[in-house]
Enzyme design. Structure first.
Site, PDB file in Angstrom:
ATOM      1  N   LYS A  74       2.793  11.560  -3.668  1.00  0.00           N
ATOM      2  CA  LYS A  74       1.557  10.799  -4.299  1.00  0.00           C
ATOM      3  C   LYS A  74       0.509  11.722  -4.700  1.00  0.00           C
ATOM      4  O   LYS A  74       0.012  11.460  -5.665  1.00  0.00           O
ATOM      5  CB  LYS A  74       0.821   9.883  -3.241  1.00  0.00           C
ATOM      6  N   ASP A 110     -12.996   5.138   1.452  1.00  0.00           N
ATOM      7  CA  ASP A 110     -11.399   5.020   1.805  1.00  0.00           C
ATOM      8  C   ASP A 110     -11.075   6.829   1.878  1.00  0.00           C
ATOM      9  O   ASP A 110     -10.835   7.200   1.018  1.00  0.00           O
ATOM     10  CB  ASP A 110     -10.516   4.412   0.624  1.00  0.00           C
ATOM     11  N   ASP A 163       0.999  -0.908   0.068  1.00  0.00           N
ATOM     12  CA  ASP A 163      -0.129  -0.129   0.071  1.00  0.00           C
ATOM     13  C   ASP A 163       0.988   0.995   0.147  1.00  0.00           C
ATOM     14  O   ASP A 163       1.443   1.597   0.878  1.00  0.00           O
ATOM     15  CB  ASP A 163      -0.879   0.221   1.237  1.00  0.00           C
ATOM     16  N   GLU A 179      -7.306   0.906  -4.455  1.00  0.00           N
ATOM     17  CA  GLU A 179      -7.142   0.653  -2.832  1.00  0.00           C
ATOM     18  C   GLU A 179      -8.454   0.368  -2.413  1.00  0.00           C
ATOM     19  O   GLU A 179      -8.565  -0.413  -1.478  1.00  0.00           O
ATOM     20  CB  GLU A 179      -6.759   2.043  -2.214  1.00  0.00           C
TER      21      GLU A 179
END
Length: 592
Positions: free
Chosen positions: A72, A195, A10, A173
């Site tokens: 990210k 999420d 992850d 994800e």
């Protein structure tokens, strides 16, 4: 020698986690110190040492300009992106670009590509996993936000290539979290996965049928996460301090970083307390000496600051429910994933929206990595019980047409793998090449969407306008990455291209960035702590650290262990005070 391991990673905005399936049981991989969340941070100190993970996080307060985090949010974007401009207001490190407008980060005057920074983090995660497992890690499944576009997905795959990791699959994800929830349960359910991580937000609606995980609709925001809550709280502290002392701390990188760190901890504290104290001593100097930040923040005040951020997530929830053509009562479970779901107001708002209490069946920090490991194990075995993922596009993919419009090829929520054939014709006499500008986004105007690449086909036979034809095949693979192939049916000329990020085909700036390491061998009686790319080893006295090109040079002789020191004599003043305290205690006991 043990067979190389295949793991799930992850790759998070703020923290990364690795996991593995052993004996058909998924588990997170902890380092030898017992931790499993790895800060997604890279730094270079004033001596030129590269630091990664916990080592980088520990020194961020004194080295904020050369400590890189949150990449990210930047990966797969160009310098003109509004997101990049917004990030520059909050991140203190230097963001620049190359001649292709691709974002670069400058650390100690050295430019790094975003894929390179991500590769350093992936390499660090791999090394920690190797040291924990005691064997080589060669392959991995890596997760990305569901709302990542084609450029961003390809950039993550490129990061894996730079890190010399065989990336078996990139998966979304929320889908990974659903895998962790449904693994081995033979479920037949419809799920909502909410999420909310450190830097991104996704929501997906899935239907689970035993080993088949089908995404019905997905949505989100790649620029919305826990760091935005930290920033809101930091802005409040800076505003209060400026109002009280007339000093703007936002412009000082070290002060700003200290405030953000304190506010992150305050946010965490407010998840379990009705109020908390933000106390930062000696934050700066005033006319009369050192000044402190010392303010109390109540949970209600924090919730008012951030309520609109949570509201934005519910807008996306409403859209994906409409896209999936479902009502709340059609859902069997709602899963909360990501650290930001620990905020009480988030959990309450989600429960109110979906009309049911969220499931406690998965760990918000571990679920994505566990799901990635489950997928990695399935791909590595390729046998009975293989998992099938049927995912969907988060945003429309199309081409730029005359007049500046966008013509959709794959609409939003199109399933993938997928393929479309389109036939284009020439717009000019004797035209011998065709250029397609590929876009991704849901706006009608091309300029408002993201350019994910250009495809040029040469070799069209000369003919009058509209006579020559070009058959073009658009293919989405199982990761949602686009390939375009074209051929002229009259000449047979053909060309195929994977639509990479705008700087397609560019080589990494640092070809020797990653030096592969073997798993660290542990000896009896020693504790190995892989905290940085330069490994730190705590050994028994009389032993030397293992050799290696990146291991700090050990002294020729290990100093002898410290000898026990005799207790220092108590000073008379302390002795007198102690005697007085004992006397008062005796009197109290006698009274009782």
């Amino acid at each position: 020698m043990s067979e190389p391991a295949t793991i799930g990673i992850d790759l998070g905005t703020t923290y990364s986690v690795a996991a593995i399936v052993e004996n058909n049981r998924p588990r997170v991989i902890s380092d030898t110190g017992g931790g499993y969340t790895i800060p997604s941070i890279v730094a270079v100190d004033d001596k030129g040492n590269r630091l990664v993970g916990q080592a980088a996080k520990r020194q961020v307060l004194i080295n904020p300009i050369h400590t890189i985090y949150g990449v990210k949010r930047l990966i797969g974007r160009d310098i003109q992106s509004p997101v990049v401009r917004k990030i520059q207001d909050h991140f203190k490190y230097r963001i620049t670009s190359d001649e292709h407008a691709d974002v670069l980060i400058k650390i100690r005057e050295e430019p790094y590509g975003l894929e390179e920074i991500s590769a350093i983090i992936l390499d660090h995660v791999r090394n920690l996993a190797q040291d924990s497992l005691g064997r080589e890690v060669a392959r991995a499944v890596v997760t990305v936000p569901a709302y990542f576009n084609d450029r961003q997905r390809q950039a993550v795959r490129d990061a894996g290539k730079i890190a010399q990791i065989d990336v078996l699959r990139i998966i979304n994800e929320p889908t990974a979290a659903a895998l962790a929830y449904g693994f081995g349960k033979a479920l037949h359910q419809k799920l909502a996965v909410y999420d909310f991580g450190g830097g991104t937000f996704d929501v997906s609606i899935l239907e689970v049928r035993d080993n088949v995980f089908e995404v019905l609709a997905t949505g989100g925001d790649t620029f919305l996460g826990g760091v935005d809550f930290d920033n809101r709280l930091a802005e409040l502290m800076i505003h209060r301090f400026q109002k009280e002392h007339g000093i703007d701390l936002f412009k000082d990188p070290i002060c700003h970083q200290r405030i953000k760190d304190a506010c992150e901890q305050a946010k965490i504290d407010l998840s379990s307390r009705p109020e908390t104290r933000v106390h930062i001593p000696f934050i700066t100097m005033g006319p009369s000496g050192a000044l402190n930040i010392d303010y109390t923040v109540k949970r209600e005040e924090f919730e008012q600051l951030c309520e609109d951020l949570i509201g934005n997530t519910l807008v996306a929830c409403r859209q994906v429910m409409a896209d999936a053509k479902l009502k709340s009562e059609d859902l069997d479970a709602v899963l909360l994933v990501g650290g930001s779901t620990r905020i009480p107001l988030v959990a309450r708002k989600v429960a109110d929206f979906f009309g049911k209490a969220p499931s406690k069946g998965i760990h918000p920090d571990e679920a994505v990595a566990l799901g990635a490991a489950i997928m990695a194990d399935s791909l590595a075995r390729k046998g009975e019980g293989e998992i099938q993922l049927l995912d969907v596009l988060p945003m429309t993919i199309g081409i730029k047409a005359a007049g500046g419009k966008m013509v959709p090829i794959f609409p939003r929520n199109s399933p993938y793998p997928n393929q479309k054939l389109k036939v284009f014709t020439t717009s000019k006499d004797q035209q011998q090449s065709l250029k397609l500008t590929i876009l991704q986004g849901d706006k009608a105007t091309a300029a408002e969407n993201e350019i994910i690449g250009d495809f040029t086909f040469s070799g069209i036979h000369p003919a009058a306008k509209g006579q020559a034809k070009v058959e073009t095949v658009f293919t989405l693979n199982h990761e949602g990455i686009l390939t375009v192939a074209a051929r002229d049916p009259d000449t047979g000329a053909a060309r195929e291209s994977v639509l990479q990020i705008q700087a397609a085909g560019h080589k990494p700036i640092h070809p020797d960035l990653i030096a592969l390491k073997k798993p660290m061998e542990k000896k009896a009686g020693e504790t190995v702590i892989s905290a940085t790319v330069t490994r730190e080893v705590k050994l028994k006295a009389g032993t030397a650290p293992p050799p290696g090109p990146e291991t700090a040079k050990a002294p020729e002789k290990t100093p002898p262990p410290p000898q026990p020191q005799p207790p220092k004599p108590v000073r008379p003043a302390k002795e007198s005070a102690l005697a007085g305290l004992v006397s008062r205690l005796k009197r109290l006991f006698q009274r009782g």
